[in-house]
Design a protein around this motif. Structure first.
Motif, PDB file in Angstrom:
ATOM      1  N   ASN A 282       0.850  -1.147  -0.154  1.00  0.00           N
ATOM      2  CA  ASN A 282      -0.043   0.051  -0.154  1.00  0.00           C
ATOM      3  C   ASN A 282       0.894   1.136  -0.158  1.00  0.00           C
ATOM      4  O   ASN A 282       0.919   1.999   0.974  1.00  0.00           O
ATOM      5  N   ARG A 283       1.496   1.468  -1.223  1.00  0.00           N
ATOM      6  CA  ARG A 283       2.384   2.557  -1.181  1.00  0.00           C
ATOM      7  C   ARG A 283       1.849   3.921  -1.179  1.00  0.00           C
ATOM      8  O   ARG A 283       0.937   4.016  -1.787  1.00  0.00           O
ATOM      9  N   GLN A 284       2.641   4.859  -0.449  1.00  0.00           N
ATOM     10  CA  GLN A 284       2.228   6.147  -0.139  1.00  0.00           C
ATOM     11  C   GLN A 284       3.475   7.108   0.028  1.00  0.00           C
ATOM     12  O   GLN A 284       4.471   6.436   0.498  1.00  0.00           O
ATOM     13  N   TRP A 285       3.488   8.249  -0.552  1.00  0.00           N
ATOM     14  CA  TRP A 285       4.627   8.876  -0.209  1.00  0.00           C
ATOM     15  C   TRP A 285       4.500   9.710   1.086  1.00  0.00           C
ATOM     16  O   TRP A 285       3.646  10.342   1.573  1.00  0.00           O
ATOM     17  N   GLN A 286       5.599   9.246   2.023  1.00  0.00           N
ATOM     18  CA  GLN A 286       5.511   9.530   3.478  1.00  0.00           C
ATOM     19  C   GLN A 286       7.097  10.004   3.845  1.00  0.00           C
ATOM     20  O   GLN A 286       7.815   9.369   3.482  1.00  0.00           O
ATOM     21  N   PRO A 287       6.738  10.874   4.898  1.00  0.00           N
ATOM     22  CA  PRO A 287       8.048  11.251   5.654  1.00  0.00           C
ATOM     23  C   PRO A 287       8.579  10.420   6.314  1.00  0.00           C
ATOM     24  O   PRO A 287       8.032   9.596   7.009  1.00  0.00           O
ATOM     25  N   LEU A 288       9.911   9.755   6.222  1.00  0.00           N
ATOM     26  CA  LEU A 288      10.623   8.843   7.012  1.00  0.00           C
ATOM     27  C   LEU A 288      10.521   8.836   8.379  1.00  0.00           C
ATOM     28  O   LEU A 288      10.428   7.981   9.171  1.00  0.00           O
ATOM     29  N   ASP A 289      10.501  10.321   8.872  1.00  0.00           N
ATOM     30  CA  ASP A 289      10.664  10.396  10.329  1.00  0.00           C
ATOM     31  C   ASP A 289       9.383  10.110  11.127  1.00  0.00           C
ATOM     32  O   ASP A 289       9.409   9.605  12.362  1.00  0.00           O
ATOM     33  N   GLN A 290       8.234  10.159  10.392  1.00  0.00           N
ATOM     34  CA  GLN A 290       6.895   9.588  11.067  1.00  0.00           C
ATOM     35  C   GLN A 290       6.939   8.074  11.273  1.00  0.00           C
ATOM     36  O   GLN A 290       6.473   7.763  12.162  1.00  0.00           O
TER      37      GLN A 290
ATOM     38  N   LEU B 111      10.510  12.750   0.790  1.00  0.00           N
ATOM     39  CA  LEU B 111       9.405  11.775   0.855  1.00  0.00           C
ATOM     40  C   LEU B 111       9.881  10.396   0.149  1.00  0.00           C
ATOM     41  O   LEU B 111      10.478  10.591  -0.972  1.00  0.00           O
ATOM     42  N   VAL B 112       9.422   9.179   0.883  1.00  0.00           N
ATOM     43  CA  VAL B 112       9.665   8.013   0.020  1.00  0.00           C
ATOM     44  C   VAL B 112       8.387   7.316   0.017  1.00  0.00           C
ATOM     45  O   VAL B 112       7.586   7.617   0.832  1.00  0.00           O
ATOM     46  N   ASN B 113       8.626   6.479  -1.239  1.00  0.00           N
ATOM     47  CA  ASN B 113       7.202   5.846  -1.827  1.00  0.00           C
ATOM     48  C   ASN B 113       7.062   4.346  -1.052  1.00  0.00           C
ATOM     49  O   ASN B 113       7.727   3.507  -1.461  1.00  0.00           O
ATOM     50  N   ILE B 114       6.327   4.337   0.127  1.00  0.00           N
ATOM     51  CA  ILE B 114       6.460   3.068   0.866  1.00  0.00           C
ATOM     52  C   ILE B 114       5.213   2.793   1.348  1.00  0.00           C
ATOM     53  O   ILE B 114       4.285   3.407   1.235  1.00  0.00           O
ATOM     54  N   ASP B 115       5.114   1.396   1.884  1.00  0.00           N
ATOM     55  CA  ASP B 115       3.981   0.988   2.729  1.00  0.00           C
ATOM     56  C   ASP B 115       4.096   1.417   4.133  1.00  0.00           C
ATOM     57  O   ASP B 115       5.271   0.726   4.722  1.00  0.00           O
ATOM     58  N   PRO B 116       3.878   2.537   4.754  1.00  0.00           N
ATOM     59  CA  PRO B 116       4.212   2.910   5.858  1.00  0.00           C
ATOM     60  C   PRO B 116       4.089   1.857   7.118  1.00  0.00           C
ATOM     61  O   PRO B 116       4.691   1.627   7.947  1.00  0.00           O
ATOM     62  N   VAL B 117       2.883   1.021   6.966  1.00  0.00           N
ATOM     63  CA  VAL B 117       2.762  -0.033   8.173  1.00  0.00           C
ATOM     64  C   VAL B 117       3.882  -0.950   7.765  1.00  0.00           C
ATOM     65  O   VAL B 117       4.258  -1.368   9.038  1.00  0.00           O
ATOM     66  N   LEU B 118       4.034  -1.557   6.615  1.00  0.00           N
ATOM     67  CA  LEU B 118       5.338  -2.470   6.889  1.00  0.00           C
ATOM     68  C   LEU B 118       6.471  -2.032   6.992  1.00  0.00           C
ATOM     69  O   LEU B 118       7.411  -2.588   7.587  1.00  0.00           O
ATOM     70  N   LEU B 119       6.882  -0.856   6.667  1.00  0.00           N
ATOM     71  CA  LEU B 119       8.122  -0.198   6.958  1.00  0.00           C
ATOM     72  C   LEU B 119       8.324   0.092   8.336  1.00  0.00           C
ATOM     73  O   LEU B 119       9.554   0.150   8.812  1.00  0.00           O
ATOM     74  N   GLU B 120       7.263   0.298   8.946  1.00  0.00           N
ATOM     75  CA  GLU B 120       7.291   0.745  10.318  1.00  0.00           C
ATOM     76  C   GLU B 120       7.617  -0.582  11.124  1.00  0.00           C
ATOM     77  O   GLU B 120       8.305  -0.854  12.133  1.00  0.00           O
ATOM     78  N   ARG B 121       7.158  -1.890  10.516  1.00  0.00           N
ATOM     79  CA  ARG B 121       7.458  -3.218  11.194  1.00  0.00           C
ATOM     80  C   ARG B 121       8.877  -3.536  10.874  1.00  0.00           C
ATOM     81  O   ARG B 121       9.473  -4.002  11.694  1.00  0.00           O
ATOM     82  N   VAL B 122       9.491  -2.984  10.065  1.00  0.00           N
ATOM     83  CA  VAL B 122      10.940  -3.106   9.824  1.00  0.00           C
ATOM     84  C   VAL B 122      11.619  -2.541  10.865  1.00  0.00           C
ATOM     85  O   VAL B 122      12.571  -3.055  11.597  1.00  0.00           O
ATOM     86  N   VAL B 123      11.363  -1.289  10.906  1.00  0.00           N
ATOM     87  CA  VAL B 123      12.219  -0.612  12.147  1.00  0.00           C
ATOM     88  C   VAL B 123      11.874  -1.022  13.460  1.00  0.00           C
ATOM     89  O   VAL B 123      12.801  -1.064  14.312  1.00  0.00           O
ATOM     90  N   TYR B 124      10.482  -1.265  13.577  1.00  0.00           N
ATOM     91  CA  TYR B 124      10.166  -2.047  15.035  1.00  0.00           C
ATOM     92  C   TYR B 124      11.029  -3.244  15.194  1.00  0.00           C
ATOM     93  O   TYR B 124      11.491  -3.190  16.420  1.00  0.00           O
TER      94      TYR B 124
END
Length: 214
Positions: free
Chosen positions: A49-57, A85-98
């Motif tokens: 679910n790609r969205q242009w999102q700020p990485l800091d969020q 901004l990065v074109n990411i799935d914010p939920v999945l990428l937050e899972r990576v950082v987590y």
């Protein structure tokens, strides 16, 4: 949870048993979820679910979720001032950082320093999480990303060795790369990249309209 809430409230050994049961149930549930997520990623059935999102969020979301576990570690976040901004799935990428942060907390002693950073590369955004703990066993820097592999096979820490495999699979699904290394000063460093892409231009504010003369 039902045992701990039923009247009269348990005390002493009963309360400890209820707490242990809850923790074990959550641990097993997490392992099952990891197995299912790994199966979905490998089958190619996960649609980003790609969205242009700020990485800091994304980073702040993972830190907030893990805030209790991180209280005994010294956290430093350093991000380039003009990260795109990065074109990411914010939920999945937050899972990576987590997952990376959780792994760091699990394998470093209390009081360890954890550095989180991001910088702009030529074609990608580079993100890293580093610590000053015991580091990775020599020669296993790549093996730890395999399914069911652990950094220290004889370690008594709970887990089945899927967290890092999931992290790499998510990053690669975004078109990035992930690797791990030992820092020269001591500790481990996990780095992943995300393609920069072509983020939408930020709308410029409209100039104020001239007031009609009277």
């Amino acid at each position: 949870e039902s045992l701990s809430r039923s009247p009269p409230p348990p005390s002493g050994e009963q309360a400890e048993i209820a707490r242990a049961l809850k923790e074990e149930a959550l641990r097993v549930s997490k392992q099952v979820n990891n197995l299912l997520e790994m199966a979905r990623l490998q089958s190619g059935r996960v649609a980003l679910n790609r969205q242009w999102q700020p990485l800091d969020q994304v980073i702040s979301g993972a830190l907030q979720t893990l805030r209790r576990s991180l209280t005994e570690h010294r956290i430093t976040v350093v991000l380039d001032e003009h990260l795109p901004l990065v074109n990411i799935d914010p939920v999945l990428l937050e899972r990576v950082v987590y997952n990376l942060l959780e792994n760091t907390v699990k394998f470093t002693p209390p009081g360890s320093a954890v550095d989180i950073g991001a910088r702009i590369g030529e074609t990608s955004v580079v993100v890293w999480i580093a610590d000053n703990g015991p580091g990775l066993p020599k020669g296993r820097e790549e093996i730890i990303f395999n399914k069911f592999e652990r950094g220290r096979p004889a370690d008594a820490k709970p887990g089945v060795g899927l967290g890092l495999a999931i992290c790499r699979a998510i990053v690669e699904a975004h078109g990035g790369e992930m690797h791990a290394e030992n820092r020269p000063s001591g500790g481990a460093r996990f780095t992943f990249t995300l393609p920069r892409g072509d983020p939408p231009a930020t709308a410029e504010p409209e100039p104020p309209r001239a007031q009609p003369s009277t």
